[in-house]
Design an enzyme around this catalytic site. Structure first.
Site, PDB file in Angstrom:
ATOM      1  N   SER A  96       3.667  91.179 -57.891  1.00 50.29           N
ATOM      2  CA  SER A  96       5.024  91.551 -57.476  1.00 50.29           C
ATOM      3  C   SER A  96       5.985  90.877 -58.452  1.00 50.29           C
ATOM      4  CB  SER A  96       5.288  91.081 -56.047  1.00 50.29           C
ATOM      5  OG  SER A  96       4.331  91.632 -55.178  1.00 50.29           O
ATOM      6  N   LYS A 170       8.646  97.535 -54.353  1.00 50.89           N
ATOM      7  CA  LYS A 170       7.886  96.454 -53.714  1.00 50.89           C
ATOM      8  C   LYS A 170       8.815  95.342 -53.234  1.00 50.89           C
ATOM      9  CE  LYS A 170       4.897  93.518 -52.427  1.00 50.89           C
ATOM     10  NZ  LYS A 170       4.186  93.692 -51.165  1.00 50.89           N
ATOM     11  N   LYS A 239      10.079  84.581 -53.227  1.00 49.74           N
ATOM     12  CA  LYS A 239      10.258  85.106 -54.600  1.00 49.74           C
ATOM     13  C   LYS A 239      10.603  86.605 -54.549  1.00 49.74           C
ATOM     14  CE  LYS A 239       6.671  86.760 -56.105  1.00 49.74           C
ATOM     15  NZ  LYS A 239       5.506  87.492 -56.572  1.00 49.74           N
TER      16      LYS A 239
HETATM   17  P1  NAD Z   1      -2.540  83.694 -55.255  1.00 48.95           P
HETATM   18  O1  NAD Z   1      -1.658  82.531 -55.514  1.00 48.95           O
HETATM   19  O2  NAD Z   1      -3.576  83.613 -54.200  1.00 48.95           O
HETATM   20  O3  NAD Z   1      -3.287  84.126 -56.619  1.00 48.95           O
HETATM   21  C1  NAD Z   1      -2.696  84.054 -57.881  1.00 48.95           C
HETATM   22  C2  NAD Z   1      -3.774  83.570 -58.835  1.00 48.95           C
HETATM   23  O4  NAD Z   1      -3.252  83.555 -60.167  1.00 48.95           O
HETATM   24  C3  NAD Z   1      -4.256  82.145 -58.539  1.00 48.95           C
HETATM   25  O5  NAD Z   1      -5.652  82.155 -58.302  1.00 48.95           O
HETATM   26  C4  NAD Z   1      -3.877  81.359 -59.781  1.00 48.95           C
HETATM   27  O6  NAD Z   1      -4.808  80.354 -60.103  1.00 48.95           O
HETATM   28  C5  NAD Z   1      -3.858  82.464 -60.831  1.00 48.95           C
HETATM   29  N1  NAD Z   1      -3.091  82.122 -62.000  1.00 48.95           N
HETATM   30  C6  NAD Z   1      -1.875  81.534 -62.085  1.00 48.95           C
HETATM   31  N2  NAD Z   1      -1.489  81.395 -63.378  1.00 48.95           N
HETATM   32  C7  NAD Z   1      -2.496  81.930 -64.119  1.00 48.95           C
HETATM   33  C8  NAD Z   1      -2.697  82.100 -65.517  1.00 48.95           C
HETATM   34  N3  NAD Z   1      -1.790  81.703 -66.401  1.00 48.95           N
HETATM   35  N4  NAD Z   1      -3.843  82.670 -65.936  1.00 48.95           N
HETATM   36  C9  NAD Z   1      -4.768  83.093 -65.039  1.00 48.95           C
HETATM   37  N5  NAD Z   1      -4.636  82.957 -63.706  1.00 48.95           N
HETATM   38  C10 NAD Z   1      -3.512  82.381 -63.259  1.00 48.95           C
HETATM   39  O7  NAD Z   1      -1.570  84.927 -55.025  1.00 48.95           O
HETATM   40  P2  NAD Z   1      -1.934  86.314 -54.320  1.00 48.95           P
HETATM   41  O8  NAD Z   1      -1.622  86.203 -52.870  1.00 48.95           O
HETATM   42  O9  NAD Z   1      -3.250  86.786 -54.794  1.00 48.95           O
HETATM   43  O10 NAD Z   1      -0.768  87.225 -54.950  1.00 48.95           O
HETATM   44  C11 NAD Z   1      -0.830  87.700 -56.299  1.00 48.95           C
HETATM   45  C12 NAD Z   1       0.363  88.620 -56.510  1.00 48.95           C
HETATM   46  O11 NAD Z   1       0.317  89.684 -55.560  1.00 48.95           O
HETATM   47  C13 NAD Z   1       1.717  87.925 -56.298  1.00 48.95           C
HETATM   48  O12 NAD Z   1       2.638  88.440 -57.210  1.00 48.95           O
HETATM   49  C14 NAD Z   1       2.083  88.303 -54.853  1.00 48.95           C
HETATM   50  O13 NAD Z   1       3.484  88.261 -54.649  1.00 48.95           O
HETATM   51  C15 NAD Z   1       1.481  89.687 -54.754  1.00 48.95           C
HETATM   52  N6  NAD Z   1       1.074  90.139 -53.409  1.00 48.95           N
HETATM   53  C16 NAD Z   1       0.367  89.323 -52.564  1.00 48.95           C
HETATM   54  C17 NAD Z   1      -0.020  89.796 -51.308  1.00 48.95           C
HETATM   55  C18 NAD Z   1      -0.806  88.960 -50.319  1.00 48.95           C
HETATM   56  O14 NAD Z   1      -0.928  89.378 -49.147  1.00 48.95           O
HETATM   57  N7  NAD Z   1      -1.350  87.822 -50.693  1.00 48.95           N
HETATM   58  C19 NAD Z   1       0.304  91.108 -50.931  1.00 48.95           C
HETATM   59  C20 NAD Z   1       0.994  91.916 -51.827  1.00 48.95           C
HETATM   60  C21 NAD Z   1       1.367  91.420 -53.067  1.00 48.95           C
END
Ligand code: NAD
Length: 302
Positions: A96, A170, A239
């Site tokens: 997102s 989104k 965010k």
């Molecule tokens: P999360 O924090 O669980 O996962 C993000 C991952 O990115 C982490 O494992 C982190 O270690 C990794 N990361 C960070 N910097 C990095 C880098 N430089 N290189 C490689 N990996 C790196 O977050 P999430 O819940 O999986 O969400 C991911 C995205 O999806 C976000 O933008 C969030 O807003 C969006 N989103 C999440 C949900 C949800 O229900 N969790 C739903 C819709 C959208």
């Protein structure tokens, strides 16, 4: 033929998404900063790499599932500088992210011959596990068909418009979702103090005009059972809300309720753990409103 996919970002969402892609026949190489996340990829049938460029080098499509635009831009730069993506690669940002920055990134990638689409999702961790996400696709017409084929195993792909459109929708969706959740949590706490049963309230709301994703999903599944394990962090929600109110400001649309919602969620974020699930706001709202002034979430246990 099933594509070679690189998936960068194997967190709450990226991990189950990688499994869906493997199950659909794609060869998935992935990278995450966290070693345990890379091991989870192996458990799910994918191949972990030691760096993002190593994951992307052989891939025809690179999916990014990262926390925010800062990280997306940094990873994209790393891939470009390493020459791991180039002519013929499709990069899909499913994080997102901020729509204005997404458009700038797409142009930067296009200069290197790399195609780009934004495809953020809703449906949460459960939707990712079941392959039932709603996927908001922003893409140039020339890249649309390819993006659809890549993303089909993950859920229902909705064409939202040109590059950046997915990220804009989104953020607006999550501003609505967060506002509903706050309003629902206040209403249920008020009713509870009046002597109403929260389950009865939800049953009535869900058959009435007060219905939302908060009454149908978040309250019954994560808040009433007090598990607070939706898998979507409170800070990620905040965010997204800020992306939406910034977007509104950029186009000259006053977002008074939205700005108030951001302030309220920001206050809750200060009072809760940095990794708190976003559904914890309900607990925080009830605690803060306690007659003794509310010293934190534990007040609710009294
Ligand atoms: P999360 O924090 O669980 O996962 C993000 C991952 O990115 C982490 O494992 C982190 O270690 C990794 N990361 C960070 N910097 C990095 C880098 N430089 N290189 C490689 N990996 C790196 O977050 P999430 O819940 O999986 O969400 C991911 C995205 O999806 C976000 O933008 C969030 O807003 C969006 N989103 C999440 C949900 C949800 O229900 N969790 C739903 C819709 C959208």
């Amino acid at each position: 033929m099933s594509p070679n996919v690189a998936l960068i970002g194997l967190g709450n969402m990226g991990t189950p998404m990688s499994r869906r892609l493997v199950d659909a026949g794609s060869s998935v190489r992935g990278y995450d900063l966290v070693p345990e996340a890379r091991e989870r990829l192996r458990d799910g049938g994918g191949t972990p790499a030691d760096t993002a460029p190593e994951a992307a080098r052989e891939a025809t499509a690179v999916i990014l599932m990262l926390p925010n635009s800062d990280v997306v831009d940094a990873v994209a730069d790393e891939l470009l500088e390493a020459g791991a993506i180039g002519e013929g690669t499709l990069v899909v940002d499913m994080s997102s992210s901020e729509p204005a920055r997404t458009r700038v990134l797409a142009e930067r990638l296009a200069d290197a011959g790399v195609a780009f689409a934004d495809a953020p999702v809703s449906g949460g961790v459960r939707g990712a596990e079941r392959g039932s996400l709603t996927i908001m696709l922003g893409a140039r017409d020339a890249d649309r068909e390819r993006a659809h084929a890549l993303l089909a195993p993950l859920g229902r792909v909705v064409d939202c418009g040109d590059v950046g459109a997915g990220h804009a929708i989104k953020a607006l969706n999550n501003l609505l979702s967060a506002t509903h959740l706050w309003a629902t949590s206040e209403a249920i706490e008020a009713g509870r103090r009046f002597g109403l049963d929260p389950e009865v309230m939800l049953s009535v709301f869900n058959g009435s005009s007060g219905k939302s994703g908060s009454t149908e999903n978040k309250w019954p599944n994560f808040i009433l059972p007090e598990t607070f394990d939706s898998g979507f962090g409170l800070r990620l929600m905040l965010k997204d809300m800020r992306i939406a109110t910034n977007l509104a400001a950029q186009v000259g649309m006053p977002s008074r309720l939205g700005e108030d919602a951001v302030d309220l969620w920001a206050e809750a974020a200060e009072g809760l753990a940095s990794d708190a699930d976003h559904t914890r706001v309900a607990e925080w709202i009830a605690a803060r409103a306690s007659p003794d002034g509310g010293q934190g979430a534990q007040v609710r246990d009294e």
